[in-house]
Write a protein that holds these residues in place. Structure first.
Motif, PDB file in Angstrom:
ATOM      1  N   MET A  65       0.816  -1.212   0.000  1.00  0.00           N
ATOM      2  CA  MET A  65       0.000   0.000   0.000  1.00  0.00           C
ATOM      3  C   MET A  65       0.852   1.265   0.000  1.00  0.00           C
ATOM      4  N   GLY A  66       2.130   1.110   0.296  1.00  0.00           N
ATOM      5  CA  GLY A  66       3.013   2.264   0.297  1.00  0.00           C
ATOM      6  C   GLY A  66       3.314   2.833   1.664  1.00  0.00           C
ATOM      7  N   LEU A  67       3.005   2.093   2.729  1.00  0.00           N
ATOM      8  CA  LEU A  67       3.336   2.554   4.082  1.00  0.00           C
ATOM      9  C   LEU A  67       4.823   2.306   4.340  1.00  0.00           C
ATOM     10  N   ALA A  68       5.566   3.370   4.494  1.00  0.00           N
ATOM     11  CA  ALA A  68       7.024   3.262   4.517  1.00  0.00           C
ATOM     12  C   ALA A  68       7.576   2.760   5.842  1.00  0.00           C
ATOM     13  N   TYR A  69       6.886   3.050   6.960  1.00  0.00           N
ATOM     14  CA  TYR A  69       7.427   2.728   8.270  1.00  0.00           C
ATOM     15  C   TYR A  69       6.516   1.722   8.977  1.00  0.00           C
ATOM     16  N   ARG A  70       7.100   0.542   9.248  1.00  0.00           N
ATOM     17  CA  ARG A  70       6.302  -0.543   9.812  1.00  0.00           C
ATOM     18  C   ARG A  70       7.094  -1.217  10.933  1.00  0.00           C
ATOM     19  N   ALA A  71       6.430  -1.398  12.067  1.00  0.00           N
ATOM     20  CA  ALA A  71       7.064  -2.045  13.221  1.00  0.00           C
ATOM     21  C   ALA A  71       6.321  -3.346  13.506  1.00  0.00           C
ATOM     22  N   ASN A  72       7.067  -4.448  13.575  1.00  0.00           N
ATOM     23  CA  ASN A  72       6.487  -5.772  13.748  1.00  0.00           C
ATOM     24  C   ASN A  72       7.093  -6.443  14.975  1.00  0.00           C
ATOM     25  N   THR A  73       6.237  -6.867  15.895  1.00  0.00           N
ATOM     26  CA  THR A  73       6.714  -7.620  17.051  1.00  0.00           C
ATOM     27  C   THR A  73       5.830  -8.841  17.251  1.00  0.00           C
ATOM     28  N   ASP A  74       6.382  -9.832  17.934  1.00  0.00           N
ATOM     29  CA  ASP A  74       5.640 -11.038  18.258  1.00  0.00           C
ATOM     30  C   ASP A  74       6.317 -11.695  19.447  1.00  0.00           C
ATOM     31  N   LEU A  75       5.550 -12.427  20.216  1.00  0.00           N
ATOM     32  CA  LEU A  75       6.089 -13.091  21.397  1.00  0.00           C
ATOM     33  C   LEU A  75       7.138 -14.130  21.025  1.00  0.00           C
ATOM     34  N   GLU A  76       6.912 -14.823  19.913  1.00  0.00           N
ATOM     35  CA  GLU A  76       7.801 -15.917  19.518  1.00  0.00           C
ATOM     36  C   GLU A  76       8.889 -15.424  18.562  1.00  0.00           C
ATOM     37  N   PRO A  77      10.168 -15.562  18.934  1.00  0.00           N
ATOM     38  CA  PRO A  77      11.255 -15.177  18.033  1.00  0.00           C
ATOM     39  C   PRO A  77      11.171 -15.887  16.680  1.00  0.00           C
ATOM     40  N   ARG A  78      10.673 -17.130  16.696  1.00  0.00           N
ATOM     41  CA  ARG A  78      10.555 -17.878  15.434  1.00  0.00           C
ATOM     42  C   ARG A  78       9.608 -17.178  14.468  1.00  0.00           C
ATOM     43  N   MET A  79       8.515 -16.629  14.984  1.00  0.00           N
ATOM     44  CA  MET A  79       7.563 -15.941  14.124  1.00  0.00           C
ATOM     45  C   MET A  79       8.155 -14.636  13.605  1.00  0.00           C
ATOM     46  N   VAL A  80       8.906 -13.947  14.452  1.00  0.00           N
ATOM     47  CA  VAL A  80       9.545 -12.705  14.018  1.00  0.00           C
ATOM     48  C   VAL A  80      10.517 -12.971  12.877  1.00  0.00           C
ATOM     49  N   LYS A  81      11.272 -14.074  12.992  1.00  0.00           N
ATOM     50  CA  LYS A  81      12.203 -14.445  11.923  1.00  0.00           C
ATOM     51  C   LYS A  81      11.437 -14.751  10.633  1.00  0.00           C
ATOM     52  N   MET A  82      10.310 -15.429  10.745  1.00  0.00           N
ATOM     53  CA  MET A  82       9.495 -15.742   9.566  1.00  0.00           C
ATOM     54  C   MET A  82       8.949 -14.461   8.935  1.00  0.00           C
ATOM     55  N   ALA A  83       8.506 -13.535   9.760  1.00  0.00           N
ATOM     56  CA  ALA A  83       7.996 -12.270   9.235  1.00  0.00           C
ATOM     57  C   ALA A  83       9.092 -11.506   8.502  1.00  0.00           C
TER      58      ALA A  83
END
Length: 422
Positions: A234-252
């Motif tokens: 969509m063109g959103l330049a700044y995105r912050a992603n967190t998750d409890l599981e480090p494995r999911m963060v790596k996948m993201a």
């Protein structure tokens, strides 16, 4: 009424209407019926690429005060000849789709042939795409490029009138399937957020993308990063992603890299910054984290909007015993209450968000008119949102109980909360 644009809505039209109302305001939706919305804005002003809940976009050409086939044929025989004079040279493909008019397949075929003959008399090479029912399917429109290099004429009945429109955009299901199934990191065990639903969530959270030109869209339960990918497109330049599981963060993060390489769009930002960090949404300090990351000077370390699908609790393939379900609801409610309090402490007044929380289908709706709230069990925290620091937004064209994404046979549904920080 002044109809400029027709939007064909998706499987759950009320969700689609909420998305449209979020983007354009309730006054822009001039009329709705069935799975159709009539907009009082030009089709060129509709960013169809970012609509997850709409399947097709058509420009209104005219409105006839008749629903008779003879009157429609007479008008189109003249109008199409005039229209073709402004169309680029080359072979022209034409198709006809009928909505709500009592025309059989043979009558629609005859109408199409008459249009073809009229256009052919101008010297143009023209081909008629066959109609096997009242409407062309999306694959036919896409394959024959009727939305871009040809014509799909949509004839839509509204009361005693016929709206004649031309398709200008259609949902590319293959592109959604590719994004959903081809990203390298997937985990079906944690549930898969559909890309179209991710788009709806983002549009409900931040209808004006320019408002997030230098602030972060936060996804505190990023999972495999579906919302991150759709926000990127969509063109959103700044995105912050967190998750409890480090494995999911790596996948993201892996999926984000894949999207940067494999998915193209004219509006994807060249700069920007994306963060991925393991964090417990109930206690994470996102603001401190954003201040510490190596981000562009143009970015503000602030949360501009929140779009997420939270923890949905136990996965059920059939409705469990009531005691088991109630315990699950209690556990999820406690966790998400902690999350909402934590989020409220780090967002400023006016911050908008769309948060997908679980609802549980305890009975099947007996009709489309049945109140959905009577078919689902909801989180108790929905009655305490103001105490947590939020106001829940209401829509004119969709009620709160309509904002539930659910497929037949599923026990766990997604209820969309559109909130504003008080």
């Amino acid at each position: 009424m002044n109809y400029q644009t027709i939007i064909f809505l998706g499987r759950q039209p009320k969700l689609s209407l909420a998305e449209l109302e979020s983007l354009f305001g309730d006054a822009a939706i001039a009329d709705t019926f069935g799975q159709i919305a009539l907009l009082d804005i030009e089709s060129g002003q509709v960013p169809f690429y970012r609509l997850g809940g709409s399947t097709k976009l058509a420009k209104v050409l005219t409105v006839l005060d008749s629903t008779k086939l003879a009157d429609i044929e007479k008008f189109l025989a003249v109008a199409c000849v005039e229209h073709v004079q402004q169309w680029p040279e080359g072979k022209l493909s034409i198709g006809v789709s009928v909505y709500g008019l009592d025309f059989g397949q043979k009558q629609i075929e005859k109408l199409g042939l008459n249009i073809k003959k009229a256009v052919k008399r101008t010297g143009r090479n023209v081909r008629l795409v066959p109609t096997y029912s009242q409407t062309l399917n999306d694959a036919q429109v896409l394959h024959n490029k009727l939305h871009s290099k040809g014509w799909e004429l949509c004839l839509v009945r509204r009361d005693n009138q016929t709206i004649i429109a031309q398709t200008v955009a259609i949902q590319d299901l293959d592109a959604y399937t590719y994004r959903d199934r081809s990203r390298p990191a997937r985990d079906a065990k944690v549930g898969m957020l559909p890309p179209k639903l991710a788009q709806i969530i983002i549009n409900l959270a931040c209808p004006k993308l320019e408002d997030l030109s230098d602030e972060y869209l936060l996804d505190p339960f990023c999972g495999t990063g579906v919302i991150n990918i759709e926000a990127y497109l969509m063109g959103l330049a700044y995105r912050a992603n967190t998750d409890l599981e480090p494995r999911m963060v790596k996948m993201a993060a892996d999926n984000g890299i894949w999207a940067n390489k494999k998915l193209t769009s004219s509006i994807v930002p060249e700069g920007g910054h994306t963060t991925y960090e393991p964090a417990d949404a109930c206690s994470a300090n996102w603001l401190d984290f954003l201040k510490d990351v190596n981000q562009p000077v143009s970015a503000k370390p602030e949360i501009g909007a929140v779009a997420c699908e939270t923890f949905l609790g136990e996965a059920y393939f059939k409705l469990p015993e009531l005691e088991q379900l109630e315990q699950n609801i209690t556990n999820v409610n406690h966790l998400l209450s902690q999350f909402l309090r934590n989020l409220a402490s780090q967002t400023r007044s006016g911050t908008r968000m769309c948060i997908a929380v679980p609802a549980w289908a305890v009975s099947a709706p007996r009709s489309k008119l049945q109140d959905l709230s009577s078919s689902f069990k909801h989180l108790p925290l929905l009655d305490s949102l103001e105490e947590f620091g939020y106001n829940r937004l209401d829509f004119k064209h969709a009620r709160r109980q309509d904002l539930i994404y659910h497929r037949p046979g599923q026990v766990v549904a997604r209820e969309l909360l559109v909130l504003v920080r008080k």
